[in-house]
Design a protein around this motif. Structure first.
Motif, PDB file in Angstrom:
ATOM      1  N   LEU A   1     -26.471 -11.223  -1.089  1.00  0.00           N
ATOM      2  CA  LEU A   1     -26.279 -10.256  -2.162  1.00  0.00           C
ATOM      3  C   LEU A   1     -26.245 -11.013  -3.480  1.00  0.00           C
ATOM      4  CD1 LEU A   1     -23.506  -8.021  -0.520  1.00  0.00           C
ATOM      5  CD2 LEU A   1     -25.958  -7.527  -0.690  1.00  0.00           C
TER       6      LEU A   1
ATOM      7  N   SER B   1     -26.257 -10.444   9.043  1.00  0.00           N
ATOM      8  CA  SER B   1     -26.487  -9.007   8.989  1.00  0.00           C
ATOM      9  C   SER B   1     -26.247  -8.398  10.361  1.00  0.00           C
ATOM     10  CB  SER B   1     -27.920  -8.722   8.542  1.00  0.00           C
ATOM     11  OG  SER B   1     -28.159  -7.331   8.452  1.00  0.00           O
TER      12      SER B   1
ATOM     13  N   PRO C   1     -29.956  -6.953  -2.768  1.00  0.00           N
ATOM     14  CA  PRO C   1     -29.939  -7.555  -1.430  1.00  0.00           C
ATOM     15  C   PRO C   1     -31.214  -8.334  -1.135  1.00  0.00           C
ATOM     16  CG  PRO C   1     -29.537  -5.162  -1.371  1.00  0.00           C
ATOM     17  CD  PRO C   1     -30.104  -5.492  -2.700  1.00  0.00           C
TER      18      PRO C   1
ATOM     19  N   LEU D   1     -28.109 -11.786   5.415  1.00  0.00           N
ATOM     20  CA  LEU D   1     -28.160 -10.972   4.208  1.00  0.00           C
ATOM     21  C   LEU D   1     -27.529 -11.733   3.055  1.00  0.00           C
ATOM     22  CD1 LEU D   1     -28.699  -8.006   3.041  1.00  0.00           C
ATOM     23  CD2 LEU D   1     -26.225  -7.718   3.317  1.00  0.00           C
TER      24      LEU D   1
END
Length: 300
Positions: free
Chosen positions: A266, A257, A172, A264
């Motif tokens: 990933l 987020s 993350p 966010l």
């Protein structure tokens, strides 16, 4: 209510969390290794004193109105105990009002500290139910308490959750803006009804997320797509929305987020992310375990 013996002290560490993860509105969450550490001591009398270092210093209440203190008092009442005086010390790293679960971390910390001071032995299930009642929705309190990737839901018995271990290939990144956001404002932007086709779209993507983040990271880009909440909230966080679109245009699995305005991302393996734009700080994090009690001094 039973009397509470003063004297014990306990310390807990609670992680930041990112909720929704795109399609999993109010249900999916991820614990992040950015932690607050809180120590509480039971004292004589009824006074509540809170000390804060780091995030929130100089801005949050330093008495029973502080969220950790208020949660501890509610937990004592839940346990049938008269609350003692409290001396609480907070060392905060989780940004406030950025969509990284600072309020959920405070609630989980408060429940765990009250349980530890009282020696009540609450189960994780009991803690999750109480945390869900206080927060109002379990998507952040679940990963904060249980760690990893969580699927949270509410039943007649209260909040419940399943915790899964993400693939070690998933890393993350949190793009944290200087500007703050308010969950209440973000929720007010949501419509009462959404098209059936959009609901079906999100159901499929949320189900895909459970597979993508645990065993099939190559599907994360598709799994983080959303039609239920991010577009409706876009006007309230234009800089974050622009960054979100830029990351996804670059093929990076990204989502707002929680209620925002943090974004966010990933990434898989050693994939690079663009530099943070002006006004944002990029933080490379790892998936965290859940809240833990790191120290305790019993009543003498």
């Amino acid at each position: 209510m039973e009397a509470f013996a003063t004297g014990p002290r306990a310390t807990v560490r609670v992680p930041a969390t990112s909720a929704n993860l795109g399609p999993g509105f109010d249900s999916l969450g991820l614990a992040l290794d950015l932690c607050d550490e809180v120590t509480a001591e039971a004292t004589s009398g009824t006074a509540v004193i809170v000390e804060v270092q780091g995030e929130g210093e100089g801005t949050v209440p330093l008495d029973e109105r502080h969220l950790i203190a208020a949660t501890m008092l509610r937990t004592f009442k839940h346990l049938g105990l008269s609350a003692p005086g409290l001396h609480i010390k907070c060392r905060n790293r989780i940004p406030h009002a950025r969509g990284l679960g600072s309020s959920s971390a405070a609630i989980v910390a408060g429940i765990m500290l009250a349980d530890a001071l009282a020696g009540a032995g609450m189960t994780r299930t009991e803690k999750l139910v109480l945390a869900g009642e206080i927060e109002g929705h379990p998507d952040n309190v679940a990963p904060c308490l249980l760690g990893g990737f969580t699927i949270a839901y509410t039943s007649e018995d209260g909040a419940k959750a399943v915790s899964l271990t993400p693939s070690p290939r998933v890393h993350p990144w949190a793009f944290v803006p200087q500007s703050k956001g308010l969950t209440a404002v973000a929720r007010a932007a949501l419509p009462e009804r959404v098209p059936h086709v959009d609901a079906v779209f999100n159901l499929s993507r949320a189900a895909l997320m459970a597979a993508a983040i645990t065993h099939h990271p190559s599907r994360l880009f598709e799994a983080t797509d959303d039609r239920l909440h991010q577009s409706y909230r876009a006007k309230g966080m234009p800089e974050s929305t622009h960054l979100l679109r830029a990351l996804r245009s670059a093929g990076i699995a990204a989502a707002i987020s929680g209620a925002g305005p943090t974004v966010l991302a990933l990434t898989v393996d050693d994939a690079r992310v663009p530099e943070a734009p002006p006004g944002f700080e990029a933080m490379r994090l790892e998936v965290a375990d859940g809240a833990v009690q790191v120290a305790s001094t019993p009543n003498e």
